[in-house]
Motif scaffolding. Structure first.
Motif, PDB file in Angstrom:
ATOM      1  N   ARG A 511      75.081  14.342  -9.339  1.00 13.81           N
ATOM      2  CA  ARG A 511      74.325  14.958  -8.202  1.00 13.81           C
ATOM      3  C   ARG A 511      73.493  14.096  -7.170  1.00 13.81           C
ATOM      4  NH1 ARG A 511      73.170  18.128 -13.041  1.00 13.81           N
ATOM      5  NH2 ARG A 511      70.762  17.177 -13.097  1.00 13.81           N
ATOM      6  N   GLY A 516      74.656  17.010  -4.621  1.00 10.94           N
ATOM      7  CA  GLY A 516      74.433  18.202  -5.326  1.00 10.94           C
ATOM      8  C   GLY A 516      75.497  18.325  -6.295  1.00 10.94           C
ATOM      9  N   GLU A 519      79.305  23.136  -6.822  1.00 11.29           N
ATOM     10  CA  GLU A 519      79.328  24.489  -6.125  1.00 11.29           C
ATOM     11  C   GLU A 519      78.463  24.108  -4.849  1.00 11.29           C
ATOM     12  OE1 GLU A 519      80.755  24.569  -9.906  1.00 11.29           O
ATOM     13  OE2 GLU A 519      78.840  23.690  -9.507  1.00 11.29           O
ATOM     14  N   GLU A 520      77.484  23.273  -4.622  1.00 16.22           N
ATOM     15  CA  GLU A 520      76.721  22.750  -3.763  1.00 16.22           C
ATOM     16  C   GLU A 520      77.111  22.112  -2.543  1.00 16.22           C
ATOM     17  OE1 GLU A 520      72.374  23.165  -6.213  1.00 16.22           O
ATOM     18  OE2 GLU A 520      73.575  21.240  -5.941  1.00 16.22           O
TER      19      GLU A 520
END
Length: 606
Positions: A511, A516, A519-520
């Motif tokens: 991340r 992220g 999905e982000e």
């Protein structure tokens, strides 16, 4: 051993190729010793053919094997009083398990922290009397938790957070716990918190400004002196790792201002009068002593090469693990001689490295080159890419590159952007364009290797393990015409599936690297995933993987292999019963032999 058996063993050794001897030769780690019982030590050795923990009583010279598991054991801690050896018990290398302990003098193992379920380890600190343990744990369900476990009592949770964290150290009197945490969401740069045994906060230090700046801190250790609340920490305030002393009760910070290039780590001398400095710069390292009374630093004599670990003993001597690319590793002492010299087969040496600096898109790139003695180019060339990514190749002994050299290959190791030892900016440069930035640096060095006449452009192998395996699969997809063969060990192959299946601490790192979750920031994961480019791969590719690997899990590798199979691409896959690599010597030799064989079958004859 009878004379006939001895003769047979010598004959087998003489017939064994040097590359195999380097793996089979018994080796030892730097011994860890008990602060209050300096004659009690623990080390790791492959003497039985599997890496296991050993106890060593220096007073008597007695040594004994502590652990004995099919897939080996390397995670062990000696209690400060020298009475207990703690070791981490996982299942077949999956890194998910429990702490067990065994008396130093021998006896049955026992569950060290009854009441705590299996988890990934996140640090361990033991009190001087052996009664209290501070245990860091990581699970998908809880994130990171820290428990205080007192012998005979139920463990008490004193810390919990979704982001990654870990136990740094326990103060000399056992009243304070130093924690590294990433509550701000940047898993590459930790902040520090000191708490009491009940979890109440004493002090905080955060150079990340809530995650808005890329500055990290690390715990190096509390002062080894009764009543001393100073904590030695590492910081990056001048663009590189350096030590400073932080008094956690007064808040006073003592900046040592060592003014050394490269990265600097340190540990206390046992009486607290000074620091043992490990200075790493441009793929080599040296030792120094820093004296608090005078502020002077004095070099501790070591040969040119790399020091991979060092510790100051109560008598003022320093023991250190040293090697160079040409000379195998050994544990030495400034008091003279070799500290531990395991009997049996001795490892052959190899050829020294040559330093190469290449201008790249992000600055000068440092590469280390080895080639067979007397060889002239163009040579079949192996680009052996290190893992991490926050790691670096150094002028240190490594059996795998030496095996390639023995078989007539030049070997190039690249300290790409993301590597440590060249400053904070170099290490942090790969964010968001993960993998692609590293490949740009590798491409620049590849161009130099061809233009200089060293490398044969028709016989180029891209290989590596872990992050190096990831870069291998990404590289042969992004630049399919640039490489002749790809050999990837325990790689990330499908970044999205890897994220969902990997251990929690690595999810936090991903991340941070990519900004992220899948999905982000789906576009970033797609751009950085080898699976995106798998249909462009034209080179023969070999992949090896541990079926119990929590870091580069097997499902995402299977996804990649299925895509290769669907279009009939030339590939071979070897799966073995271990985690992120193997601690069994025979298994490791088998893997190298398979890699050498694959290269020989698929590389054009020069």
């Amino acid at each position: 051993m009878t004379e006939s058996n001895g003769s047979a063993a010598r004959a087998r050794s003489e017939q064994m190729p040097d590359w195999e001897k380097r793996f089979r030769a018994p080796r030892v780690s730097l011994p860890d010793w008990a602060e209050d019982a300096p004659d009690h030590s623990v080390f790791v050795s492959n003497a039985t053919g599997t890496y296991e923990l050993y106890a060593w009583d220096r007073a008597t010279g007695a040594q004994r094997q502590v652990t004995n598991r099919p897939n080996g054991t390397t995670d062990g801690v000696l209690s400060p009083d020298g009475g207990w050896i703690w070791w981490f018990d996982d299942k077949d290398g999956d890194e998910f398990g429990v702490w067990r302990r065994q008396p130093f003098t021998g006896g049955e193992d026992e569950l060290a922290t009854p009441g705590l379920d299996p988890s990934y380890p996140a640090g361990l600190a033991l009190s001087r009397d052996g009664v209290t343990a501070v245990v860091g744990r990581s699970t998908d369900e809880d994130g990171t938790t820290i428990h205080v476990a007192v012998t005979g009592e139920a463990p008490v949770q004193i810390y919990r957070h979704r982001e990654s964290a870990g136990v740094g150290d326990l103060s000399h009197d056992g009243s304070l716990i130093a924690i590294e945490h990433t509550e701000h969401g940047d898993a590459m740069h930790s902040a520090l918190r000191v708490v009491r045994l009940d979890g109440t906060a004493v002090a905080d230090l955060d150079d990340t400004k809530g995650g808005t700046e890329e500055l990290g801190l690390e715990v190096l250790g509390f002062a080894p002196v009764e009543g001393d609340s100073r904590l030695l920490i590492g910081h990056q305030r001048r663009g590189r790792w350096e030590p400073l002393v932080w008094d956690v009760t007064t808040g006073e910070e003592t900046d040592l201002a060592l003014e050394l290039p490269g990265d600097v780590s340190a540990e206390w001398y046992p009486d607290g009068s000074g620091l043992l400095i490990v200075h790493s710069f441009e793929a080599r390292s040296e030792l120094l002593r820093y004296d608090f009374a005078t502020g002077e630093k004095t070099r501790v004599a070591t040969p040119p090469g790399s020091v991979s670990g060092a510790t100051a003993r109560p008598d003022g001597s320093v023991e250190y693990m040293w090697s160079s690319a040409a000379e195998p590793s050994g544990v030495r002492s400034t008091a003279g001689g070799v500290v531990l010299d395991p009997p049996g087969l001795k490892s052959p040496g190899s050829v020294p490295v040559e330093d190469v600096w290449v201008e790249g898109p992000g600055g000068r790139i440092h590469a280390l080159v080895q080639k067979p003695r007397g060889a002239t180019g163009p040579l079949p060339t192996v680009f052996d890419i290190h893992g991490g990514p926050t790691w670096h190749d150094s002028d240190a002994f490594a059996a795998a590159p030496a095996a390639w050299v023995d078989h007539g290959y030049a070997v190039i190791r690249v300290n790409y952007r993301g590597s440590t030892g060249y400053g904070r900016a170099w290490t942090d440069a790969l964010k968001h364009r993960v993998g692609l930035i590293e490949l740009e640096d590798i491409a620049a060095v590849r161009a130099w290797a061809i233009e200089s006449g060293l490398a044969d452009p028709d016989r180029l192998i891209l290989t590596g393990g872990s992050w190096g395996g990831y870069l291998t699969l990404l590289g042969i997809g992004v630049e399919p015409q640039a490489w002749t063969v790809g050999i990837a060990a325990v790689p990330v192959a499908d970044y999205v599936t890897a994220y969902h299946d990997e251990m929690e601490a690595l999810k936090a790192m991903d991340r941070t690297l990519l900004g992220g979750t899948p999905e982000e920031v789906p576009d970033r994961f797609e751009a950085s995933s080898p699976l995106t480019y798998v249909d462009d791969v034209k080179t023969p590719v070999y992949i090896s993987a541990g079926v119990n690997d929590p870091r580069c899990p097997i499902r995402q590798i299977d996804n990649y292999v299925k895509r290769l199979e669907a279009r009939g691409a030339t590939h071979e896959v070897y799966r073995y019963d271990a985690g992120h690599g193997s601690l069994v010597v025979d298994e490791r030799i088998k893997q190298v032999r398979l890699e050498l064989d694959f290269a020989a079958r698929h590389l054009p004859v020069g």
